[in-house]
Design a protein around this motif. Structure first.
Motif, PDB file in Angstrom:
ATOM      1  N   THR A  54      30.989   2.385 154.449  1.00 17.41           N
ATOM      2  CA  THR A  54      29.428   2.714 154.927  1.00 17.41           C
ATOM      3  C   THR A  54      28.676   3.711 154.418  1.00 17.41           C
ATOM      4  O   THR A  54      27.533   3.683 154.007  1.00 17.41           O
ATOM      5  CB  THR A  54      29.130   2.313 156.439  1.00 17.41           C
ATOM      6  N   ASP A 128      27.959  -5.333 156.860  1.00 22.28           N
ATOM      7  CA  ASP A 128      29.321  -4.871 157.121  1.00 22.28           C
ATOM      8  C   ASP A 128      30.234  -6.118 157.682  1.00 22.28           C
ATOM      9  O   ASP A 128      29.829  -6.920 158.236  1.00 22.28           O
ATOM     10  CB  ASP A 128      29.317  -3.862 158.405  1.00 22.28           C
ATOM     11  N   ARG A 217      37.622   8.792 159.584  1.00 24.10           N
ATOM     12  CA  ARG A 217      36.872   8.778 160.929  1.00 24.10           C
ATOM     13  C   ARG A 217      37.659   9.113 162.062  1.00 24.10           C
ATOM     14  O   ARG A 217      37.553   9.720 162.987  1.00 24.10           O
ATOM     15  CB  ARG A 217      36.250   7.238 161.059  1.00 24.10           C
TER      16      ARG A 217
HETATM   17 MG   LIG Z   1      31.579   0.974 158.089  1.00 27.46          MG
END
Ligand SMILES: [Mg+2]
Ligand SMILES: Nc1ncnc2c1ncn2[C@@H]1O[C@H](COP(=O)(O)OP(=O)(O)O)[C@@H](O)[C@H]1O
Ligand SMILES: [Zn+2]
Length: 380
Positions: A54, A128, A217
């Motif tokens: 993303t 997504d 992340r």
């Molecule tokens: Mg993503």
């Protein structure tokens, strides 16, 4: 300057290609495409969660639409760049395929696509989890992909490229994102620590990076948690280990509770987070047996003697111990003890563990809950 708290995954989201770590192949190819003006109309970004799909889609959209661009390095200060960063650009749309699976949303999208962008060069649609779309939705999307208006660019992101129809795949340029290495994650955390003025032992960052299991992340999230946990002290390996241990115990207790509640859906969900979290399964099973042993002892002796647990764990374990008979706990514990060996011998250890859980729940008998009740508490 306001000192508003912002989670690391937002605060430290890369805003240029050069800040995106560990995906050089992808960045390089996209940069070249911008330089040479060879922009395709559909891209597919595939790869594990939390590695920059993303993020890269947004940087790419900025590079294409920046008022001073198209430029390999978007300025990040014009109103177009800023809107994209904040996620409220009229021309860069992010759609979550998992919650917009149906044909209606895609039909709507097909109508919108025809209109020119409101302020920028391109209308960029980032979809997504695109593999979640229904067959009808894919078919509708395909029609758009066959004759897309010149100003439209699609960027599809997915963790599951094998579940995307060939007809769609063949119209996309496919970029494969990689798992982040331990080294990359540690480096990323070190950079953030420096920017934030946080002191952290190298070993502490390394332990976090291991727990992140390839996802930047997750590394940033655990780091964020660890800083709160350490209450401003230097982040040491000991503190991080302790924190991760507590998370694990919490998970194990929850799993034990779901099992005695015969909440199959809940138990499977916990197992999925454990498989995804990349825990060492043998270790997990050993600790699970340990917890079950403690619950059984607490049930039998009705006090803390012999159960080597903290007060908090004791209270939770005691509550669980009341939910089924000693014989049932003993049965499950015996099965759990044999599990470790079976796992080492198996090519499919996760299925062995899952089978064990289903088995335990079936053994307890009665009515099995397959609903998704969050707490595992008995439904009225
Ligand atoms: Mg993503
Ligand atoms: N390659 C990367 N380099 C630096 N940070 C990253 C990278 N990948 C992910 N992150 C961090 O993780 C967060 C989520 O990344 P995201 O791009 O949404 O992952 P994905 O779409 O692959 O699931 C970002 O905001 C950023 O903080
Ligand atoms: Zn700009």
């Amino acid at each position: 300057m306001s000192k508003e708290y912002m989670v690391f995954t937002r605060k430290h989201r890369p805003q240029t290609f050069d800040d995106i770590m560990g995906q050089d192949q992808v960045s390089l190819t996209l940069k070249r495409a911008i330089e040479q003006g060879r922009i395709m109309q559909a891209y597919l970004f595939s790869g594990p969660r939390g590695v920059g799909k993303t993020t890269t889609a947004r940087v790419f959209a900025k590079a294409l639409n920046c008022e001073k661009g198209p430029a390999v390095n978007p300025c990040n200060s014009c109103s177009i760049c800023r809107e994209i960063t904040q996620g409220n650009s009229m021309d860069v749309m992010e759609i979550d395929g998992a919650s917009n699976r149906g044909i209606d949303r895609i039909r709507e999208l097909r109508e919108q696509v025809a209109f020119a962008p409101s302020a920028s060069r391109y209308k960029v649609y980032i979809i997504d989890e695109v593999h979640m779309l229904t067959t009808e939705a894919f078919n509708a999307l395909l029609k758009t992909l066959e004759e897309p208006p010149k100003h439209v660019i699609f960027i599809f992101a997915t963790t599951d490229p094998q579940n995307i129809p060939q007809t769609i795949l063949s119209r996309c340029q496919h970029f494969r994102f990689k798992r982040a290495s331990l080294n990359t994650i540690t480096l990323n955390l070190r950079m953030i620590a420096e920017k934030e003025g946080i002191s952290a032992e190298e070993e502490a960052l390394y332990i976090i990076a291991r727990a992140a299991d390839g996802a930047l992340r997750d590394g940033q999230r655990i780091f964020d948690q660890a800083i709160t946990y350490s209450k401003g002290e230097t982040l040491t390996a000991g503190i991080v280990g302790e924190m991760l241990g507590e998370i694990e115990t919490e998970k194990l207790l929850q799993l034990a509770d779901f099992i005695v509640e015969k909440n199959l859906a809940g138990a499977i969900r916990i197992m999925e987070t454990i498989f995804e979290g990349g825990y060492d399964l043998k270790n997990f099973v050993r600790e699970f047996a340990e917890i079950f042993r403690n619950i059984l002892i607490i049930k039998t002796l009705e006090d803390r003697q012999g159960a080597d647990v903290s007060d908090e764990v004791f209270e939770k374990a005691k509550a669980i111990s009341k939910k089924t008979s000693r014989e049932n706990f003993l049965y499950i514990l015996e099965k759990a003890v044999g599990l470790e060996q079976r796992i080492s011998r198996s090519y499919i250890p996760d299925i062995v563990v899952e089978t064990f859980i289903v088995n335990a729940i079936l053994f307890l008998g009665g009515e099995i809950k397959t609903g998704m009740s969050e707490t595992g508490k008995k439904e009225p």
